[in-house]
Design a protein around this motif. Sequence first.
Motif, PDB file in Angstrom:
ATOM      1  N   GLY A  93       1.018   8.483  10.104  1.00 20.28           N
ATOM      2  CA  GLY A  93      -0.500   8.347  10.250  1.00 20.28           C
ATOM      3  C   GLY A  93      -0.988   7.387  11.195  1.00 20.28           C
ATOM      4  N   GLY A  94      -0.226   7.146  12.241  1.00 17.51           N
ATOM      5  CA  GLY A  94      -0.495   6.358  13.369  1.00 17.51           C
ATOM      6  C   GLY A  94      -0.187   4.434  13.188  1.00 17.51           C
ATOM      7  N   CYS A  95       0.553   4.397  11.920  1.00 21.81           N
ATOM      8  CA  CYS A  95       0.863   2.954  11.982  1.00 21.81           C
ATOM      9  C   CYS A  95       2.076   2.861  11.128  1.00 21.81           C
ATOM     10  CB  CYS A  95      -0.376   2.193  11.282  1.00 21.81           C
ATOM     11  SG  CYS A  95      -0.985   2.667   9.682  1.00 21.81           S
ATOM     12  N   TRP A  96       2.407   1.547  10.731  1.00 22.58           N
ATOM     13  CA  TRP A  96       3.735   1.343  10.125  1.00 22.58           C
ATOM     14  C   TRP A  96       3.320   0.978   8.680  1.00 22.58           C
ATOM     15  CZ3 TRP A  96       8.296   2.418  11.943  1.00 22.58           C
ATOM     16  CH2 TRP A  96       8.551   2.482  13.116  1.00 22.58           C
ATOM     17  N   HIS A  97       3.970   1.516   7.804  1.00 24.98           N
ATOM     18  CA  HIS A  97       3.993   1.097   6.308  1.00 24.98           C
ATOM     19  C   HIS A  97       5.127   0.644   5.733  1.00 24.98           C
ATOM     20  CE1 HIS A  97       0.113   3.488   6.589  1.00 24.98           C
ATOM     21  NE2 HIS A  97       0.595   4.444   7.378  1.00 24.98           N
ATOM     22  N   TRP A 109       4.371  11.401   3.643  1.00 28.44           N
ATOM     23  CA  TRP A 109       4.597  10.731   2.714  1.00 28.44           C
ATOM     24  C   TRP A 109       5.327  11.189   1.317  1.00 28.44           C
ATOM     25  CZ3 TRP A 109       5.742   6.103   1.319  1.00 28.44           C
ATOM     26  CH2 TRP A 109       5.897   5.605   0.250  1.00 28.44           C
ATOM     27  N   PRO A 110       5.209  12.477   1.191  1.00 28.25           N
ATOM     28  CA  PRO A 110       6.051  13.075  -0.015  1.00 28.25           C
ATOM     29  C   PRO A 110       7.473  12.858   0.335  1.00 28.25           C
ATOM     30  CG  PRO A 110       3.895  14.428  -0.084  1.00 28.25           C
ATOM     31  CD  PRO A 110       4.068  13.291   1.314  1.00 28.25           C
ATOM     32  N   ALA A 136      11.547   5.065  11.516  1.00 34.09           N
ATOM     33  CA  ALA A 136      11.791   4.170  10.462  1.00 34.09           C
ATOM     34  C   ALA A 136      12.536   2.981  10.989  1.00 34.09           C
ATOM     35  CB  ALA A 136      12.613   4.692   9.324  1.00 34.09           C
ATOM     36  N   ARG A 137      12.154   1.635  10.879  1.00 33.49           N
ATOM     37  CA  ARG A 137      12.566   0.330  11.364  1.00 33.49           C
ATOM     38  C   ARG A 137      12.937  -0.593  10.097  1.00 33.49           C
ATOM     39  NH1 ARG A 137       7.518  -2.073  14.510  1.00 33.49           N
ATOM     40  NH2 ARG A 137       6.102  -2.611  12.783  1.00 33.49           N
ATOM     41  N   VAL A 178       0.915  -1.105  -0.117  1.00 33.94           N
ATOM     42  CA  VAL A 178      -0.032  -0.032   0.089  1.00 33.94           C
ATOM     43  C   VAL A 178       0.864   1.400   0.036  1.00 33.94           C
ATOM     44  CG1 VAL A 178      -1.659   1.495   1.442  1.00 33.94           C
ATOM     45  CG2 VAL A 178      -1.965  -1.054   1.218  1.00 33.94           C
ATOM     46  N   ILE A 179       0.574   2.250  -0.780  1.00 32.29           N
ATOM     47  CA  ILE A 179       1.035   3.595  -0.968  1.00 32.29           C
ATOM     48  C   ILE A 179       0.337   4.592   0.059  1.00 32.29           C
ATOM     49  CG2 ILE A 179       1.879   5.490  -2.202  1.00 32.29           C
ATOM     50  CD1 ILE A 179       2.409   3.751  -4.559  1.00 32.29           C
TER      51      ILE A 179
END
Length: 269
Positions: free
Chosen positions: A217-221, A131-132, A187-188, A84-85
Amino acid sequence: MKIRAGFNLGYECTQPTPMLLALNIHPSRRPDLLSDQVLTFDRPIEAWSYLDGFGNACSRILAPPGLTTISTQFEIYDDGQPDVIPEHAVQHAIKDLPDDVLVYLLGSRYCDTDRLADLAWKMFGTTPMGWPRVKAILDFTHEHITFDYSRADSTRSAYGGYVDRIGVCRDFAHLAITLCRCMNIPARYCTGYLGDIGVPKDPNPMDFSAWSQVYLGGCWHTIDARHNTPRIGRILMATGRDAIDVALTTNFGPAELVRFEVITDEIID
């Protein structure tokens, strides 16, 4: 979609050698298993299971002298959707971050933020937050480092990757993570399986893969500076500050890796 994955790893030890193994899939993926995922050994070895400080499912063994082969093979369900982006995910102020996320803003063994902070702010300080900004870091890292299996270096840090401009998937991950942390984006590091699903077949032997996650935004992406495009079929094994936290094996004595086979294939019914 169903995926078959697993490995055979062989370690030659000259003496009884304690080892820590981060070779199980991550607890978050266990509900997707279609068959058992257990570690097996070709010799009588007792293994103790535990969760490490990052929530990874790990094992402890005492490897006897000689050759020990560690194996697993399993089938797992995957939704078949690309990463997901998070285009609209916002960047949090540091004061609003959960306590357990703060560690992923700090420098670590391979993510030497102190050596890249000035560079990061010069390059990305004017990009839009969220995100940008992450996308700008991914694009830079993807273009800056050239992938080359023959130039893998287990001692190379993010700064080393930036200077050398060459490396493997862990080098892409370390540089992207470090630049994100420099810009106050948690970041992990992630390790796991990533097969050639939905993309042309890579002629190189299958390997485990490294990628990253950012907290927005409150979660990992999921992010992946090496491929820099959404991929299908990731199977997460472990997360940590950098590669040192998710090493496949950590041995407390001499242990030579003499066999390395990884499989990650889509099952076509």
